[in-house]
Structure formats: C-alpha cells, structure tokens
Design a protein around this motif. Structure first.
Motif, PDB file in Angstrom:
ATOM      1  N   ARG A 137      48.092  37.174  -8.658  1.00 14.48           N
ATOM      2  CA  ARG A 137      47.577  36.035  -9.430  1.00 14.48           C
ATOM      3  C   ARG A 137      48.122  35.997 -10.847  1.00 14.48           C
ATOM      4  NH1 ARG A 137      42.889  34.829 -12.556  1.00 14.48           N
ATOM      5  NH2 ARG A 137      42.073  32.710 -12.152  1.00 14.48           N
ATOM      6  N   MET A 138      48.226  37.143 -11.487  1.00 14.77           N
ATOM      7  CA  MET A 138      48.685  37.184 -12.876  1.00 14.77           C
ATOM      8  C   MET A 138      50.107  36.640 -12.994  1.00 14.77           C
ATOM      9  SD  MET A 138      49.347  40.492 -15.261  1.00 14.77           S
ATOM     10  CE  MET A 138      50.671  40.978 -14.155  1.00 14.77           C
ATOM     11  N   TRP A 139      51.020  37.135 -12.144  1.00 21.73           N
ATOM     12  CA  TRP A 139      52.405  36.699 -12.226  1.00 21.73           C
ATOM     13  C   TRP A 139      52.574  35.280 -11.701  1.00 21.73           C
ATOM     14  CZ3 TRP A 139      54.828  39.370 -15.517  1.00 21.73           C
ATOM     15  CH2 TRP A 139      54.587  40.731 -15.662  1.00 21.73           C
ATOM     16  N   TRP A 140      51.735  34.862 -10.761  1.00 21.33           N
ATOM     17  CA  TRP A 140      51.766  33.478 -10.300  1.00 21.33           C
ATOM     18  C   TRP A 140      51.370  32.534 -11.428  1.00 21.33           C
ATOM     19  CZ3 TRP A 140      53.476  30.077  -7.025  1.00 21.33           C
ATOM     20  CH2 TRP A 140      52.801  28.866  -6.844  1.00 21.33           C
ATOM     21  N   TYR A 141      50.322  32.897 -12.168  1.00 20.21           N
ATOM     22  CA  TYR A 141      49.924  32.120 -13.339  1.00 20.21           C
ATOM     23  C   TYR A 141      51.069  32.017 -14.326  1.00 20.21           C
ATOM     24  CZ  TYR A 141      44.972  30.857 -13.445  1.00 20.21           C
ATOM     25  OH  TYR A 141      43.767  30.230 -13.266  1.00 20.21           O
ATOM     26  N   PHE A 142      51.646  33.178 -14.636  1.00 19.02           N
ATOM     27  CA  PHE A 142      52.677  33.228 -15.672  1.00 19.02           C
ATOM     28  C   PHE A 142      53.923  32.462 -15.260  1.00 19.02           C
ATOM     29  CE2 PHE A 142      56.306  35.358 -17.758  1.00 19.02           C
ATOM     30  CZ  PHE A 142      55.964  35.147 -19.080  1.00 19.02           C
ATOM     31  N   GLY A 143      54.330  32.562 -14.003  1.00 16.96           N
ATOM     32  CA  GLY A 143      55.561  31.923 -13.572  1.00 16.96           C
ATOM     33  C   GLY A 143      55.419  30.438 -13.318  1.00 16.96           C
ATOM     34  N   CYS A 144      54.337  30.045 -12.599  1.00 17.43           N
ATOM     35  CA  CYS A 144      54.195  28.647 -12.187  1.00 17.43           C
ATOM     36  C   CYS A 144      53.568  27.784 -13.272  1.00 17.43           C
ATOM     37  CB  CYS A 144      53.363  28.577 -10.904  1.00 17.43           C
ATOM     38  SG  CYS A 144      53.144  26.905 -10.259  1.00 17.43           S
ATOM     39  N   TYR A 145      52.512  28.284 -13.906  1.00 15.60           N
ATOM     40  CA  TYR A 145      51.747  27.454 -14.837  1.00 15.60           C
ATOM     41  C   TYR A 145      52.124  27.642 -16.306  1.00 15.60           C
ATOM     42  CZ  TYR A 145      48.813  26.765 -10.740  1.00 15.60           C
ATOM     43  OH  TYR A 145      48.370  26.451  -9.478  1.00 15.60           O
ATOM     44  N   PHE A 146      53.066  28.541 -16.585  1.00 18.86           N
ATOM     45  CA  PHE A 146      53.504  28.719 -17.972  1.00 18.86           C
ATOM     46  C   PHE A 146      55.018  28.574 -18.105  1.00 18.86           C
ATOM     47  CE2 PHE A 146      54.857  31.381 -21.570  1.00 18.86           C
ATOM     48  CZ  PHE A 146      54.136  30.784 -22.591  1.00 18.86           C
ATOM     49  N   CYS A 147      55.763  29.373 -17.366  1.00 13.50           N
ATOM     50  CA  CYS A 147      57.229  29.332 -17.497  1.00 13.50           C
ATOM     51  C   CYS A 147      57.819  28.054 -16.923  1.00 13.50           C
ATOM     52  CB  CYS A 147      57.839  30.551 -16.812  1.00 13.50           C
ATOM     53  SG  CYS A 147      57.400  32.127 -17.575  1.00 13.50           S
ATOM     54  N   LEU A 148      57.306  27.609 -15.761  1.00 16.34           N
ATOM     55  CA  LEU A 148      57.889  26.441 -15.101  1.00 16.34           C
ATOM     56  C   LEU A 148      57.864  25.184 -15.966  1.00 16.34           C
ATOM     57  CD1 LEU A 148      59.122  25.105 -12.597  1.00 16.34           C
ATOM     58  CD2 LEU A 148      56.800  24.760 -11.737  1.00 16.34           C
ATOM     59  N   PRO A 149      56.703  24.746 -16.506  1.00 12.23           N
ATOM     60  CA  PRO A 149      56.733  23.504 -17.289  1.00 12.23           C
ATOM     61  C   PRO A 149      57.533  23.622 -18.578  1.00 12.23           C
ATOM     62  CG  PRO A 149      54.588  24.548 -17.466  1.00 12.23           C
ATOM     63  CD  PRO A 149      55.343  25.305 -16.423  1.00 12.23           C
ATOM     64  N   ILE A 150      57.473  24.795 -19.236  1.00  8.59           N
ATOM     65  CA  ILE A 150      58.183  24.942 -20.506  1.00  8.59           C
ATOM     66  C   ILE A 150      59.691  24.962 -20.271  1.00  8.59           C
ATOM     67  CG2 ILE A 150      58.586  26.496 -22.452  1.00  8.59           C
ATOM     68  CD1 ILE A 150      55.666  27.262 -22.327  1.00  8.59           C
ATOM     69  N   LEU A 151      60.154  25.786 -19.332  1.00  2.00           N
ATOM     70  CA  LEU A 151      61.582  25.856 -19.063  1.00  2.00           C
ATOM     71  C   LEU A 151      62.105  24.530 -18.506  1.00  2.00           C
ATOM     72  CD1 LEU A 151      61.901  29.431 -17.511  1.00  2.00           C
ATOM     73  CD2 LEU A 151      62.427  28.698 -19.842  1.00  2.00           C
ATOM     74  N   PHE A 152      61.321  23.884 -17.652  1.00  2.00           N
ATOM     75  CA  PHE A 152      61.740  22.608 -17.066  1.00  2.00           C
ATOM     76  C   PHE A 152      61.869  21.548 -18.151  1.00  2.00           C
ATOM     77  CE2 PHE A 152      61.725  18.905 -14.406  1.00  2.00           C
ATOM     78  CZ  PHE A 152      62.284  19.332 -13.220  1.00  2.00           C
ATOM     79  N   THR A 153      60.883  21.473 -19.037  1.00  2.00           N
ATOM     80  CA  THR A 153      60.929  20.467 -20.100  1.00  2.00           C
ATOM     81  C   THR A 153      62.068  20.735 -21.068  1.00  2.00           C
ATOM     82  OG1 THR A 153      58.523  20.209 -19.928  1.00  2.00           O
ATOM     83  CG2 THR A 153      59.588  19.360 -21.914  1.00  2.00           C
ATOM     84  N   VAL A 154      62.255  21.997 -21.442  1.00  2.00           N
ATOM     85  CA  VAL A 154      63.338  22.342 -22.371  1.00  2.00           C
ATOM     86  C   VAL A 154      64.690  22.024 -21.751  1.00  2.00           C
ATOM     87  CG1 VAL A 154      64.476  24.251 -23.554  1.00  2.00           C
ATOM     88  CG2 VAL A 154      61.995  24.073 -23.617  1.00  2.00           C
ATOM     89  N   SER A 155      64.868  22.346 -20.475  1.00  4.29           N
ATOM     90  CA  SER A 155      66.147  22.071 -19.809  1.00  4.29           C
ATOM     91  C   SER A 155      66.424  20.571 -19.742  1.00  4.29           C
ATOM     92  CB  SER A 155      66.141  22.664 -18.398  1.00  4.29           C
ATOM     93  OG  SER A 155      65.916  24.056 -18.440  1.00  4.29           O
ATOM     94  N   CYS A 156      65.413  19.794 -19.353  1.00  2.00           N
ATOM     95  CA  CYS A 156      65.601  18.337 -19.282  1.00  2.00           C
ATOM     96  C   CYS A 156      65.896  17.743 -20.652  1.00  2.00           C
ATOM     97  CB  CYS A 156      64.365  17.684 -18.671  1.00  2.00           C
ATOM     98  SG  CYS A 156      64.143  18.002 -16.910  1.00  2.00           S
TER      99      CYS A 156
END
Length: 307
Positions: A137-156
C-alpha cells in the motif's frame, strides 16, 4: 464535486471522532471514509493526467486556434472512466479497515478507532489479495497517487512548451489565443502544485510509519493520521477556490450564477446593459478558453440617409 463529498461526509465524522472518541456510524465509517479518501486521490490524479493530455493535444493540433468544442457526451464518458476507475482501485480499502476498541490507561474511557487489519472472515483468496495490498500500500500510494500525476503533468508541460516555442519561431499566433493557452497551462500547474504539497506529508508519514511503527506509540500514529486527513481536507477546500480564481471564464460564470437573483430583482436599463456586456465578455472569453473558433462578426447595417 468529489471534494465537496469529502468535506460534507468525511470531515464531520473525523471531527466527531476527535471530540467524543467514538466512531460515528461505527464500522461502516471505518470502511467508507478510507474508500472515499483514496477515491479522491484517484479522481485528482487521473483528472490531472486527462488535463495534461488535453493541453498536449491543444499544442500539437494542426489548427489549435480552430478546435471545435468537445461534445458533452465525450466529456461525461471521460469523467465516468475517471470516477469508476478511481473507485475500483479504492475497493480494497473497504476490506482492509475495521473498527477496534481500546481502554485509555489514564482515564479508563473506552475509545473506538479504526485499524488496518483485514477481517479473518474473508475468503482465503480475497484475504490473501487484501494482505498483499496492505503490504504494498505504501509504495502504491507513492507511485500512483503522488509520482504519476506530478511526473505526467511536468512531462506534458515540458513537451507543450517545447512545441509552443517552436511554433512561435515559425508562425505568429493570435495574441489572445496564446494568452489563453498560457493561462490554461498555469491553471494545471497550480492545481498540481497544490496537490503535490498536500499529499507530500501523507507519503512521508506512510514511509515513516512503515519502517518505524514498532517504535512509535499509538498516540503518535493517531496524530500522524490526523495530520494526513487535515491536509486532505485542506486540498479539497483550496482546489475549487483555486480553480475558480485561475479559470476566469469559470469564475465569471460562477459569480453570474451567484448574483443572478440580485440582478433579477432590479432589472433596470443600466443593469441590463451591464449584464449583457458581461455576458458578451464571458461568451468571448469562454469561446477562447475552450478553443472554439471565433465566428466572423455580422456585417454592419447601413444607418441614416444615403447622404
């Protein structure tokens, strides 16, 4: 709307629990609240990704200044995918939490709290899946709900700015359209910054609790959990206000809806002219905001005598 649901349903339960040390609705609230909170993170995450894709399409479109307005059915379909997907990913939270009781050694009062422990009454296959989710759960939170939107938005945003910079060198776009595109990008960046700042403490607390929970007291764990919920409620409160402030056509439409009753009570000429002028400005700004092609103005009528 989902932020409103979090503030309307989850905030009173948390406040009631902190005051009375009793869980409102008992075991149901222990399962529904985490489900709604995790669904809220999913809705925000996938919405930011969808907005990033929309801005990328706007920048790479061959005729970005003449893109038609997206159909309502298409928007509703995207929202349904975001909401259903977020709630589906949050289903394990319903099976993970349960109500527990503890007696305070100081006051002797029985307090109720929610604990992360799968029920032993679950089927063996479901129990193993929920236990696996708890461990990851901890790494799922960190990867999906934190890294994904930030990295996706920055890349776009980086790709969009690169493409926009190249197009500015080759051709000169309309000033209003360029300002609108820049304003939309700033809106998405602002929403991402607020989301990142509000979810950072929760991810830090999850990592700390995962590796140091045996050495931490129950009071400390409860305090960290309360801090995480406070930042979630803060995000849900600030995000709509930020969106209304940064998105000028949406904010103007919201103010018009709030003030329509006052304008209807005094329908004088000045107010009607002012409302018509504001309506015209709102339509013009909204047409630019949604990349609607501007229609050519109607031809001027010849007034007066032939002389």
């Amino acid at each position: 709307f989902w932020d409103f649901l979090i503030l309307f349903f989850c905030l009173p339960v948390v406040i009631f629990n902190e005051i009375t040390k009793k869980r409102l609705l008992g075991d149901v609230s222990c399962r529904i609240l985490p489900f709604m909170e995790v669904s809220s993170l999913g809705v925000t995450t996938f919405s930011l990704c969808a907005l990033g894709i929309d801005r990328f399409h706007a920048a790479t479109s061959p005729q970005a200044s003449a893109r038609p307005i997206e159909q309502c059915q298409s928007i509703i379909a995207k929202l349904a995918v975001i909401w259903v997907g977020s709630m589906t990913l949050a289903v394990p939270e319903i099976l993970l939490w349960q109500l527990a009781q503890d007696t305070s050694p100081v006051s002797g009062i029985v307090t109720e709290y929610c604990t992360m422990k799968p029920s032993s009454n679950l089927p063996e296959s479901v129990y193993s899946l929920v236990l696996t989710y708890q461990n990851a759960r901890m790494w799922w939170y960190f990867g999906c709900y934190f890294c994904l939107p930030i990295l996706f938005t920055v890349s776009c945003q980086l790709v969009t700015r690169r493409i926009s910079g190249t197009e500015k060198k080759t051709e000169c776009r309309g000033t209003k359209h360029s300002q609108c595109e820049s304003h939309l990008n700033c809106t998405i960046i602002g929403l991402t910054i607020i989301y990142g700042l509000c979810t950072t403490p929760e991810n830090v607390c999850n990592i700390v609790v995962a590796y140091m929970s045996p050495n931490m007291s129950k009071q400390t764990l409860d305090l960290l959990n309360l801090i995480n919920q406070f930042f979630l409620f803060f995000k849900c409160s600030v995000t709509p206000v930020l969106l209304l402030c940064l998105c000028r056509p949406l904010g103007q439409a919201f103010m018009d809806c709030c003030c329509c009753c006052c304008e209807g009570c005094s329908p004088d000429t000045a107010s009607s002219e002012g409302s018509a002028d504001s309506k015209l400005k709102t339509e013009m700004s909204s047409s630019i905001f949604f990349d609607k092609p501007r229609e050519s103005p109607p031809p001027l009528l010849a007034l007066g005598t032939p002389c």
